[in-house]
Design a protein around this motif. Sequence first.
Motif, mmCIF file in Angstrom:
data_model
loop_
_atom_site.group_PDB
_atom_site.id
_atom_site.type_symbol
_atom_site.label_atom_id
_atom_site.label_comp_id
_atom_site.label_asym_id
_atom_site.label_seq_id
_atom_site.Cartn_x
_atom_site.Cartn_y
_atom_site.Cartn_z
ATOM 1 N N ASP A 1 0.671 12.062 7.925
ATOM 2 C CA ASP A 1 -0.104 13.293 7.775
ATOM 3 C C ASP A 1 -1.163 13.283 8.868
ATOM 4 N N SER A 2 -0.908 14.037 9.946
ATOM 5 C CA SER A 2 -1.818 14.012 11.102
ATOM 6 C C SER A 2 -3.190 14.581 10.764
ATOM 7 N N LYS A 3 -3.247 15.548 9.843
ATOM 8 C CA LYS A 3 -4.536 16.169 9.505
ATOM 9 C C LYS A 3 -5.476 15.176 8.823
ATOM 10 N N SER A 4 -4.942 14.491 7.839
ATOM 11 C CA SER A 4 -5.781 13.515 7.121
ATOM 12 C C SER A 4 -5.770 12.145 7.783
ATOM 13 N N GLY A 5 -4.877 11.962 8.761
ATOM 14 C CA GLY A 5 -4.813 10.683 9.469
ATOM 15 C C GLY A 5 -4.353 9.548 8.574
ATOM 16 N N THR A 6 -3.345 9.822 7.760
ATOM 17 C CA THR A 6 -2.839 8.794 6.847
ATOM 18 C C THR A 6 -1.319 8.687 6.928
ATOM 19 N N VAL A 7 -0.828 7.532 6.503
ATOM 20 C CA VAL A 7 0.609 7.287 6.395
ATOM 21 C C VAL A 7 0.936 7.152 4.915
ATOM 22 N N PHE A 8 1.876 7.946 4.427
ATOM 23 C CA PHE A 8 2.302 7.883 3.027
ATOM 24 C C PHE A 8 3.635 7.148 2.941
ATOM 25 N N MET A 9 3.661 6.140 2.086
ATOM 26 C CA MET A 9 4.893 5.385 1.869
ATOM 27 C C MET A 9 5.603 5.920 0.633
ATOM 28 N N GLU A 10 6.870 6.247 0.777
ATOM 29 C CA GLU A 10 7.663 6.706 -0.361
ATOM 30 C C GLU A 10 8.064 5.507 -1.213
ATOM 31 N N PRO A 11 8.068 5.659 -2.535
ATOM 32 C CA PRO A 11 8.441 4.529 -3.415
ATOM 33 C C PRO A 11 9.831 4.005 -3.075
ATOM 34 N N ASN A 12 9.933 2.697 -3.023
ATOM 35 C CA ASN A 12 11.217 2.067 -2.678
ATOM 36 C C ASN A 12 11.602 1.106 -3.793
ATOM 37 N N HIS A 13 12.308 1.640 -4.812
ATOM 38 C CA HIS A 13 12.666 0.826 -5.968
ATOM 39 C C HIS A 13 13.860 -0.067 -5.624
ATOM 40 N N PRO A 14 13.753 -1.347 -5.962
ATOM 41 C CA PRO A 14 14.857 -2.267 -5.634
ATOM 42 C C PRO A 14 16.131 -1.930 -6.397
ATOM 43 N N ASN A 15 17.259 -2.033 -5.719
ATOM 44 C CA ASN A 15 18.559 -1.787 -6.319
ATOM 45 C C ASN A 15 18.992 -3.054 -7.074
ATOM 46 N N HIS B 1 0.846 -1.196 0.000
ATOM 47 C CA HIS B 1 0.000 0.000 0.000
ATOM 48 C C HIS B 1 0.881 1.245 0.000
ATOM 49 N N GLN B 2 0.486 2.247 -0.798
ATOM 50 C CA GLN B 2 1.229 3.513 -0.791
ATOM 51 C C GLN B 2 0.630 4.503 0.199
ATOM 52 N N ARG B 3 -0.679 4.414 0.377
ATOM 53 C CA ARG B 3 -1.384 5.341 1.278
ATOM 54 C C ARG B 3 -2.208 4.512 2.257
ATOM 55 N N ILE B 4 -1.932 4.699 3.558
ATOM 56 C CA ILE B 4 -2.548 3.846 4.578
ATOM 57 C C ILE B 4 -3.353 4.699 5.546
ATOM 58 N N ASP B 5 -4.598 4.315 5.762
ATOM 59 C CA ASP B 5 -5.475 5.014 6.699
ATOM 60 C C ASP B 5 -5.085 4.638 8.123
ATOM 61 N N MET B 6 -4.749 5.638 8.931
ATOM 62 C CA MET B 6 -4.349 5.382 10.324
ATOM 63 C C MET B 6 -5.453 4.704 11.129
ATOM 64 N N GLY B 7 -6.696 4.871 10.701
ATOM 65 C CA GLY B 7 -7.797 4.240 11.421
ATOM 66 C C GLY B 7 -7.816 2.734 11.262
ATOM 67 N N VAL B 8 -7.145 2.216 10.211
ATOM 68 C CA VAL B 8 -7.122 0.769 9.948
ATOM 69 C C VAL B 8 -6.027 0.068 10.754
#
Length: 437
Positions: free
Chosen positions: A390-404, A353-360
């Motif tokens: 992001d405390s306002k929207s209550g979400t966690v954003f994952m930065e893309p992690n491309h394999p080396n 997941h790239q965007r995760i709802d903190m409520g989940v």
Amino acid sequence: MATHDLTPRIAPNLDRHLVFPILEFLQERELYPDEQILKSKIELLNKTNMIDYAMDIHKSLYHTEDVPEDMVERRAEVVARLKVLEEAAAPLVSFLQNANAVQELRADKQYNLQMLNDLYQIGLEQIEALYQYAKFQFECGNYSGAADYLYQYRALSTNSERSLSALWGKLAAEILMQNWDIALEELNRLKEIIDSKSYASPLNQVQSRIWLMHWSLFIFFNHDNGRTHIIDLFNQDKYLNAIQTNAPHLLRYLATALIVNKRRRTQFKDFIKVIQQEQYAFKDPIIEFLTCVYVNYDFDGAQKKMRECEEVILNDPFLGKRVEEGSFSTVPLRDEFLENARLFIFETYCRIHQRIDMGVLPEKLNLNYEEAESWIVNLITTSKLPAKIDSKSGTVFMEPNHPNVYQQIIDHTKALSGRTYKLVNQLLEKSQTQAAR
């Protein structure tokens, strides 16, 4: 939770004396009726020389001061037999208690035999009497005396089979005395013999490895570096094959060690393949938790299994060791396991997941909202996880992690090198075995 109790599977692979600490733990946790545990203790004690202990339990079980006549007779037999063995071993015991005389011994066993016979009239008969005396002492519950005599016997004996038996006895005695450092040394010594010894049948060697791994549980979950040592032993091809063939229940302990040992994450992928193969042969909440997270990506199932895992750890004689801190009692392994289990769920969930709802997340991590938010913030800070909250929207954003790509090539090359090394060793061992025949 006696449902997941492994005692019926583990006990047949232990010396009967090693079963007593397990029964004590089960009695303390009240997993079985007290009467059932006491009867099991008496049944075990009847096959030992610890008659006084058996009498005490009989009195406690039946609420009486009287004991059966056969116990009284058995006690008299034990005392008489002990005197006979003591007299037979007396010349050698007397010699071993003489510090100046012991200094005459050398590493050459043949020289020692000749010297003992010429100067002290001590021959093979007295040396074998020492073995019988040590064994009897062990059966009487005198583990300290037995360990000393078995050590001395091994230093003098030229009988390889008896010497191996004495080493098993010495290991059991050190475990029962909780001398974990010495026990680990004896365990490694025994492993070397098992791996190098020529057995009449390969099945006998497999059985010896299975016994060794069961006995090692006492050491590995009490020794400071035990959780690393158990991975080193159980993950070796020959030992892992023995587990998969005859003792899949031992996967619980290897899985637990891998979960709480962050330095061994590189061995995790191979282990996941193993539990995929064995998921139908052995059902266990700890194994099923890993299957939910890494095979099925079933995070709701993982969250339920995490609760079961906590109960399993608390009620397992090896995993549920309690530590007293003032007026509080804790189970350190339980806390470490839950912390790492949450980490596994969070890391795997984040990968897909790239965007995760903190409520989940709180429900999946078995935490309330505030605890989950604090836990995630701490995780991002300490482990450099590529994520932002992001405390306002209550979400966690994952930065893309491309394999080396280069790192992947290096990892695959290392794995290939390791497999080649194992294959060459197996071929060499096979050729040496054929040459010996």
